[in-house]
Motif scaffolding. Structure first.
Motif, mmCIF file in Angstrom:
data_model
loop_
_atom_site.group_PDB
_atom_site.id
_atom_site.type_symbol
_atom_site.label_atom_id
_atom_site.label_comp_id
_atom_site.label_asym_id
_atom_site.label_seq_id
_atom_site.Cartn_x
_atom_site.Cartn_y
_atom_site.Cartn_z
ATOM 1 N N ILE A 91 -96.576 30.286 -47.640
ATOM 2 C CA ILE A 91 -98.042 30.175 -47.763
ATOM 3 C C ILE A 91 -98.547 31.180 -48.784
ATOM 4 O O ILE A 91 -98.072 32.324 -48.844
ATOM 5 C CB ILE A 91 -98.745 30.383 -46.398
ATOM 6 N N ILE A 93 -102.526 32.151 -50.133
ATOM 7 C CA ILE A 93 -103.952 31.989 -50.424
ATOM 8 C C ILE A 93 -104.158 32.761 -51.719
ATOM 9 O O ILE A 93 -104.128 33.997 -51.731
ATOM 10 C CB ILE A 93 -104.849 32.576 -49.298
ATOM 11 N N TRP A 99 -109.364 35.957 -48.573
ATOM 12 C CA TRP A 99 -108.494 36.697 -47.660
ATOM 13 C C TRP A 99 -109.313 37.279 -46.504
ATOM 14 O O TRP A 99 -110.483 37.673 -46.697
ATOM 15 C CB TRP A 99 -107.809 37.859 -48.374
ATOM 16 N N GLY A 100 -108.667 37.362 -45.356
ATOM 17 C CA GLY A 100 -109.276 38.024 -44.204
ATOM 18 C C GLY A 100 -110.444 37.257 -43.600
ATOM 19 O O GLY A 100 -111.224 37.810 -42.837
ATOM 20 N N ARG A 101 -110.543 35.964 -43.924
ATOM 21 C CA ARG A 101 -111.659 35.150 -43.404
ATOM 22 C C ARG A 101 -111.172 33.993 -42.538
ATOM 23 O O ARG A 101 -111.909 33.067 -42.270
ATOM 24 C CB ARG A 101 -112.505 34.630 -44.583
ATOM 25 N N GLY A 102 -109.885 34.054 -42.170
ATOM 26 C CA GLY A 102 -109.354 33.054 -41.243
ATOM 27 C C GLY A 102 -108.743 31.826 -41.899
ATOM 28 O O GLY A 102 -108.226 30.946 -41.203
ATOM 29 N N GLY A 104 -106.032 31.691 -43.813
ATOM 30 C CA GLY A 104 -104.574 31.710 -43.627
ATOM 31 C C GLY A 104 -104.209 31.225 -42.238
ATOM 32 O O GLY A 104 -103.317 30.374 -42.074
ATOM 33 N N THR A 105 -104.903 31.718 -41.233
ATOM 34 C CA THR A 105 -104.635 31.323 -39.845
ATOM 35 C C THR A 105 -104.852 29.827 -39.658
ATOM 36 O O THR A 105 -104.019 29.136 -39.065
ATOM 37 C CB THR A 105 -105.573 32.119 -38.900
ATOM 38 N N ASN A 132 -96.240 43.774 -46.123
ATOM 39 C CA ASN A 132 -97.273 42.732 -46.078
ATOM 40 C C ASN A 132 -97.970 42.739 -44.707
ATOM 41 O O ASN A 132 -97.729 41.895 -43.841
ATOM 42 C CB ASN A 132 -96.655 41.364 -46.378
ATOM 43 N N GLU A 133 -98.837 43.732 -44.523
ATOM 44 C CA GLU A 133 -99.449 43.947 -43.203
ATOM 45 C C GLU A 133 -100.327 42.781 -42.785
ATOM 46 O O GLU A 133 -100.382 42.415 -41.615
ATOM 47 C CB GLU A 133 -100.263 45.240 -43.209
ATOM 48 N N ARG A 134 -101.009 42.211 -43.751
ATOM 49 C CA ARG A 134 -101.886 41.077 -43.446
ATOM 50 C C ARG A 134 -101.049 39.895 -42.951
ATOM 51 O O ARG A 134 -101.367 39.261 -41.943
ATOM 52 C CB ARG A 134 -102.665 40.693 -44.710
ATOM 53 N N TYR A 139 -98.912 36.361 -38.646
ATOM 54 C CA TYR A 139 -97.793 35.630 -38.034
ATOM 55 C C TYR A 139 -97.619 36.048 -36.573
ATOM 56 O O TYR A 139 -97.361 35.215 -35.708
ATOM 57 C CB TYR A 139 -96.491 35.872 -38.811
ATOM 58 N N LYS A 141 -99.926 37.252 -34.549
ATOM 59 C CA LYS A 141 -101.046 36.694 -33.789
ATOM 60 C C LYS A 141 -100.803 35.218 -33.461
ATOM 61 O O LYS A 141 -101.151 34.741 -32.378
ATOM 62 C CB LYS A 141 -102.321 36.849 -34.633
#
Ligand SMILES: CC(C)(COP(=O)(O)OP(=O)(O)OC[C@H]1O[C@@H](n2cnc3c(N)ncnc32)[C@H](O)[C@@H]1OP(=O)(O)O)[C@@H](O)C(=O)NCCC(=O)NCCS
Length: 189
Positions: A91, A93, A99-102, A104-105, A132-134, A139, A141
């Motif tokens: 994946i 983005i 980023w950080g707005r959901g 990816g999830t 790659n903390e994000r 993953y 979660k």
């Protein structure tokens, strides 16, 4: 098209090469993808040329598009094994302001549902670098489990980094995110 809550997964189109070229040459984006050398436009056009061919079990690629039509990334399931029923997930983005707005999830949930519900996979695997903390947070979660580490697997920015191998089984996905096939069940009378 595969509809998620925030985005949809659509086929890759030839004109996606320009975004792919920009993203793969953005160090912040490509750092997590082991993309060490600059990418030429021709390389990306070739990649996209392959990606626009009809998809098959062994090679599934999608463009990620917001619900209002902005192309923000690419994802896929690769090296699927028919016998072992597993495949490797990738994946990206590429548009960093998303980023950080959901997104990816939502992409992961949509792609995993496709993997289990349509491709009949048993397990989805991936590799993520320890910096790659994000990615690791997302993953974990989602229910991915660490299987082990390839120690000092990547040399980047002057030091070695571990590659964390993770996977999720279909039954683990179902425990967290709901039963596969439930949406297709006939309504009770
Ligand atoms: C990794 C990637 C797919 C994540 O996508 P995203 O849209 O940013 O992910 P989401 O917003 O859905 O979720 C990210 C989670 O990480 C958390 N997070 C964000 N920054 C973080 C950080 N620095 N440390 C720890 N967690 C972080 C977020 O809070 C969020 O968790 P939450 O939903 O519980 O709040 C995306 O950043 C990307 O494509 N990066 C570049 C390419 C890449 O690294 N691909 C993956 C290779 S394995």
């Amino acid at each position: 098209m595969l509809e998620g809550k925030l985005m949809r997964l659509r086929a890759v189109e030839p004109e996606d090469a320009e975004n792919a070229f920009r993203w793969m040459n953005d160090r912040e984006v490509s750092r997590g993808l082991m993309a060490r050398y600059p990418f030429s436009f021709e390389t990306e056009r070739e990649w996209v040329k392959n990606a626009v061919k009809p998809l098959d079990f062994g090679n599934v690629r999608f463009a990620i598009e917001t619900r209002d039509g902005v192309h923000i990334g690419i994802c896929g399931l690769h090296r699927a094994s028919a016998e072992n029923r597993h495949a490797e997930l990738g994946i990206m983005i590429g548009e960093k302001e998303y980023w950080g707005r959901g997104f990816g999830t939502d992409t992961m949930l949509t792609l995993l549902r496709f993997a289990f519900e349509q491709m009949n996979l048993h397990k989805v695997t991936l590799g993520v670098f320890e910096f790659n903390e994000r990615g690791l947070a997302m993953y974990t979660k989602l229910g991915f489990v660490e299987e082990g580490r390839f120690r000092d697997d990547l040399f980047q920015d002057g030091r070695y980094w571990d590659l964390v191998r993770m996977s999720i089984l279909r039954r683990e996905y179902e425990t967290v995110h709901g039963a596969i096939g439930a949406a297709a069940a006939p309504a009770a009378t």
